[in-house]
Each structure stands twice: as C-alpha cells, then as structure tokens.
Design a protein around this motif. Structure first.
Motif, short mmCIF file in Angstrom:
data_model
loop_
_atom_site.label_atom_id
_atom_site.label_comp_id
_atom_site.label_asym_id
_atom_site.label_seq_id
_atom_site.Cartn_x
_atom_site.Cartn_y
_atom_site.Cartn_z
N MET A 163 30.64 24.05 65.06
CA MET A 163 29.35 24.70 65.28
C MET A 163 29.30 26.05 64.57
N ASP A 164 28.08 26.44 64.21
CA ASP A 164 27.91 27.69 63.48
C ASP A 164 28.36 28.91 64.29
N TYR A 165 28.26 28.82 65.61
CA TYR A 165 28.62 30.03 66.37
C TYR A 165 30.11 30.31 66.25
N SER A 191 30.45 32.04 62.90
CA SER A 191 30.04 33.44 63.01
C SER A 191 31.15 34.29 63.63
N ALA A 192 31.81 33.72 64.64
CA ALA A 192 32.88 34.47 65.30
C ALA A 192 34.05 34.67 64.33
N ILE A 222 38.56 33.34 70.17
CA ILE A 222 37.47 32.39 69.89
C ILE A 222 37.66 31.13 70.73
N ARG A 279 36.98 32.19 74.57
CA ARG A 279 35.67 32.69 74.98
C ARG A 279 34.50 31.94 74.37
N GLU A 280 34.70 31.30 73.23
CA GLU A 280 33.57 30.57 72.62
C GLU A 280 33.68 29.07 72.90
N ILE A 281 34.86 28.51 72.68
CA ILE A 281 34.97 27.06 72.73
C ILE A 281 35.19 26.55 74.15
N PRO A 322 34.37 27.58 77.18
CA PRO A 322 33.22 27.45 78.10
C PRO A 322 32.35 26.23 77.79
N ASN A 323 32.31 25.82 76.53
CA ASN A 323 31.48 24.67 76.18
C ASN A 323 32.19 23.34 76.39
N PRO A 347 24.37 23.43 80.15
CA PRO A 347 23.39 24.50 79.97
C PRO A 347 22.09 24.01 79.34
N ARG A 360 20.19 21.95 82.15
CA ARG A 360 19.89 22.73 83.35
C ARG A 360 18.47 23.27 83.33
#
Lengths: 283, 293
Positions: free
Chosen positions: A174-176, A179-180, A190, A193-195, A197-198, A280, A283
């Motif tokens: 993913m692009d996010y 970006s990180a 990364i 905190r980014e991966i 949680p998803n 998310p 929801r």
C-alpha cells in the motif's frame, strides 16, 4: 435492508451477540465451576448409574442431565470440562497467535531470505498430519495441560503464519507504507505502527477460530486418552466414555458433544462478527 | 548553479534478469523550484523513476546502472540507512491513490505528525500546530475535526489534500508527485493541481510530476520528458514542446490528447507507424546497451 452496508452490519450483529452470549455463559460457568455445579464431578454413585436427563421417565431431578455409567453427574462434568476447554482455548489460542503472527509479519514484511526460511518451514511443517503430530508430541512431552498447549502451538502456528504473511504482504504494497519509507521511518516502526494495526482484525478473527480448534484438539486428545488424567472431566473424555454406552445412555455422549459443537461454532462466529465490527471500512 | 536533482543514465531491471530493463538509461535534472513533468502511457516507467529516486522500488525491480545526485549527494554510493535518512529529510511523496495512501486504521493527526516527531525531533505540540497550519494551507475548513478523523471518513479530494499537506510538512526540497490527480474526478483535479502549484511555488520545491495528462503538464510544469518503454524519447521546455514537439511519438501523443472544444475529432490513437518507430528506437538502445555492458 435498503443498503448493503446496513444489512451486513445487522447480520454481523446477530451472530456476534448469539455466539458472544454462549461463550460468555460457558466462560462464567467455567470460572465458577465449583460454585455452580450441582455435584462433585468425580464422585461416583454406582446406585445412581445411567440416570436419564430430567424430562425422561425414571429421572432423578437432582441430576438434570442424567448420570454416566459410574453415576457421576453429567452436568457437573460438563461444567468442569469447560474449565479445561477454556483454559486450553485461551492459553493455546493466544500463544499460537503470538508465535504465528510474529513470524508471518516478519516474513510478509521483510521478504528476502527471512521470508524464504519461514515459508519453507511452514511448507515442511504442514506436510505432517496434525493429529498424529500432536499424539507424537504428547508421547514425547508426557500428558498434562501444559503438554496439550505446547502441542497445539507447535502444530498450529502455521495457520497464523500463512494468513498473516499474505495480509502483511498486501499491506506492505500500500502507498501509505511507501510514504512511511520515504519519510525515513525505521522498518520495525513501520511494521508495528502501520502494518500491524491493519492486520489485527485478521489476527483476531483467526484467534477465535484457533480457540475453537484448540477446544477440538483438546477433545481429540482426551478422546484418545492422551490429555490429562483419565478421570478428570474433559469433554473429549466424556464423549469417549459415552461412546461405549451409546445404546443404553445416549445422554452421556450427546450433551458433551452438543456443548463442544456449540462452543466451537460460537468461537468461529464470534471471530467473524468481531472482524466485521472492527473493520475500519465497514464500520 | 548545479541542479538540485540529477538522474544520470539510470537503468533498472527485473531482479535476476538484468537484460529486461524497465528503465532504459534515463537522464534528466531539476533545479530548485523547478517542476519537471514525466509523461508517457501507462507502463512507460514514469512512476518507476519517482520510486527509484525515493528508494521505494518494488522488490522485483532493481537499479542496475546509473547515478542519482540529490542535493550534492550520490544516492547510489550511500549506505542504505544514510540514504533513507537523507531522503526522509529532503524529499517527500504525493502518492497516486488517496484511498490506499493513508493508513485506514489510524487517525489523520499522527499520520501527518509521526515523521516530524520521530524523525525530525519536533515536540508533539509543535508538530500538532504545524499540522493544523498545513491543513489550513491546503484549504481544509475544519482542521481540528479532520485531524481527529479516520481516512474513510473523508472524501477523496479531502484525503488528497491531507496527503499534500503531509508531503509538505517538513519543508521538503524535492517532492515526487506520482499522478496525484488521476484518482480524483475532474472538478476536484483542478483544485488539487492549483493547490500543489501554490505550495510548490511558496516553498520553492523542486518537483517531479508524474502524469499521463499533457493538459496537466502544460499547467504545472516548466520542463518535461516524454517516456516510452522506460526510455526518454524527448526532453524539452514546456512552451517549446507545445509549440511543436521534436519527436514523432511526442507529436502523436499530443495529437491524441482529447480536446474538449471538439469532442468528435479528438480521439486519435497514436499511429502504428510511430509506435513501430519508437519501439525500434527502444530496441536499438537495448542493443547498444548490451554491447556496452
């Protein structure tokens, strides 16, 4: 009923509640087993053997779900069996999730040789027939609750590893994440905190599924008498005993089997419900 | 004055198959405050160039030759950790798809401030104030509310604004905009372009603007490079290019741009003879490269 989101939500709600209530009741019974069970699960009363459940003719109202061939109360044994089943489900489920998810996250995110090593290990691992593997492990480790838990973790971490790896790979693309990386954030930061949680909703869904599987594995091992001491009240053990007297006293088999079935079903449905609830986007 | 970013003879290949190049000896340079458009069809390698500069190439692709100079540093000669630090401090990305470019499970605020706090050592309070200021700068009406929102609660245009704000948060000297308006509908596109241009001018940022839309190039960029098959077909100043492109492929590409004033006559495909010509050039370049390498 008009929009897809609304209907989906309602369905998820119903199964979340139904399974949640069942699991909650069972967990409470397990927690307070000595207080709520009407009899001692180990006390034998040979004069009260094979009493039928309360609605059948010839029943003793003191034994709601009847007694087994040794005169032990089926209801009390189910309640005490829930203790063992839920301890195994919780501890083994969480331990399996931790081990499998960690390896899966590393493999899916780091790729390269880490991924190669972990993935090949999973492939090799999955070639072993799981139940035989478990029996073999118990034979080596000796019987007992800890051995069962270890056996479940050793057999089943691959389930988490494979799914979490795939999900982590998805998220890494993913692009996010790009970006990180561009922002110069450390790789482990990364990942956490980014991966993570998803990937978490997937892990939670798998975890509850795994708890159901842990209950089954424990029951299988008890069934073949490889769980804990043979007179301890386990659902699998009760099913094994009930099998021998199925024509004389069906209830000794039927009740623990039904409870086992509903519990495993509830675990998987609870997980699916949670996943929908915590997604998310839905929801 | 030497250029802020120089890409020199850059080639990238599929990992493990050095002959299969996705970037074919690409060269260009950008000065501070200048916007370079990278134009081409899909698959022409325009996004790859941006990713190569920022060090986020997909794992299947690797740089096999060439140099990238950023602010006087040779990126290819640096250790990976140093390189990431340098890029983190000087460069930023405006990604293509605002749907996947924000982490769906985190609120907007930490997604903007993370880098300021963790990498650049700002205090939480300063970072928050800066984020609010930036959201205001990208014309978001209610910055406080947006900071506390999850990405799925915002519209596509809003998300792209947030991403732009986030990209400019640390005053980058180089921004790579990877088709920043492609995923948006036309009315929003215009606002976003104006916004990018506005911030770019104000911060005097050097910018690589990747797009397939020549109309966008004419509005945003000073210079452009046309790519085909990972090869630069033509580099030129924007006014000169629109006055009359030098290469046959560029001419065909320009002719293929839909003209809203005349919808009937607009849909001209690129002529097959031109494709054959430019493909031939790509093959010839590969031939020469193999002999050289």
């Amino acid at each position: 009923m008009l929009d897809g989101r609304g209907t989906l939500k309602r369905r998820a709600g119903a199964r979340l509640w139904l399974s949640g209530i069942w699991l909650g009741v069972m967990a409470l019974l397990a927690l307070f087993a000595p207080l709520v069970s009407p009899h001692d699960p180990l006390t034998q009363d040979l004069f009260a053997g094979r009493l039928p459940p309360f609605w059948v003719e010839g029943a003793d109202p003191a034994y709601l779900l009847g007694t087994d061939s040794l005169g032990r109360d089926v209801l009390s044994r189910i309640i005490h069996g829930a203790r063992i089943a839920f301890s195994v489900a919780l501890v083994a489920g969480i331990a399996t999730a931790l081990v499998g998810s960690l390896l899966g996250l590393l493999a899916g995110y780091m790729r390269g040789w880490v991924d190669v090593v972990i993935s090949r290990l999973v492939d090799i691992w999955m070639a072993f027939p799981p139940v035989l593997f478990a029996i073999l492990l118990i034979a080596v480790l000796g019987t007992g609750l800890t051995s069962i838990i270890i056996a479940i973790v050793v057999i089943d971490w691959t389930r988490f590893c494979r799914v979490v790896r795939a999900e982590a790979m998805n998220q890494s693309a993913m692009d996010y994440v790009s970006s990180a990386v561009v922002a110069g954030r450390p790789r482990m930061d990364i990942l956490w905190r980014e991966i993570l949680p998803n990937v978490l909703p997937t892990i939670v869904a798998l975890l509850t599924l795994e708890m159901g599987i842990a209950v089954i594995v424990e029951a299988i091992l008890s069934f073949v008498n490889l769980s804990i001491s043979s007179d301890a009240p386990t659902w699998g053990g009760m099913i094994a005993e009930g099998r021998t007297s199925i024509y004389q006293a069906w209830w000794v088999l039927a009740f623990p089997l039904g409870v086992l079935f509903l519990t495993v079903l509830s675990f998987s449905q609870f997980g699916e419900g949670l996943k929908d609830r915590f997604d998310p986007v839905l929801r | 004055m030497s250029a802020f970013l120089t890409v020199d003879n850059l080639s990238a290949s599929i990992r493990g198959n050095i002959r299969q190049r996705v970037l074919r000896s690409v060269s260009f340079s950008i000065d501070t405050g200048e916007v370079l458009g990278l134009v081409g069809e899909s698959g022409a390698g325009k996004s790859m160039i941006g990713k190569a500069i920022l060090g986020i190439l997909p794992s299947a692709v690797e740089v096999v030759e060439g140099e990238i100079q950023l602010d006087g540093h040779n990126l290819m000669a640096m250790k990976q950790a140093d390189r990431r630090r340098l890029i983190g401090a000087t460069a930023a990305l405006i990604p293509q798809d605002p749907l996947t470019a924000l982490n769906p499970s985190r609120r907007i605020e930490p997604q903007i401030t993370n880098r300021l706090v963790d990498i650049l050592g700002w205090s939480k309070r300063d970072a928050r104030l800066r984020a609010l200021e930036l959201l205001d700068e990208v014309h978001i009406d209610n910055p406080e509310r947006v900071m506390g929102s999850y990405p799925h609660e915002l519209s596509g245009g809003m998300r792209q604004r947030v991403l732009i704000a986030s990209a400019f948060a640390a005053n980058p000297k180089l921004v790579v905009a990877d088709e920043p308006t492609t995923a948006l509908d036309v009315t929003v596109q215009k606002q976003i372009l104006r916004l990018i241009r506005e911030l770019q001018t104000r911060h005097e940022t050097a910018m690589v603007f990747v797009t397939h839309d020549l109309g966008v190039v004419s509005k945003v960029c000073q210079r452009l490079s046309v790519l085909y098959g990972g090869m630069v077909v033509e580099s030129s100043d924007v006014p000169a290019f629109f006055g009359g492109p030098g290469h046959a492929y560029s001419r065909a590409l320009l002719a293929a741009t839909p003209k809203y004033t005349d919808p009937e006559a607009s849909l001209l495909p690129v002529d097959e003879a031109v494709i054959a010509q430019v493909s031939g050039e790509v093959l010839a370049a590969d031939e020469g490269w193999r002999h050289g390498a």
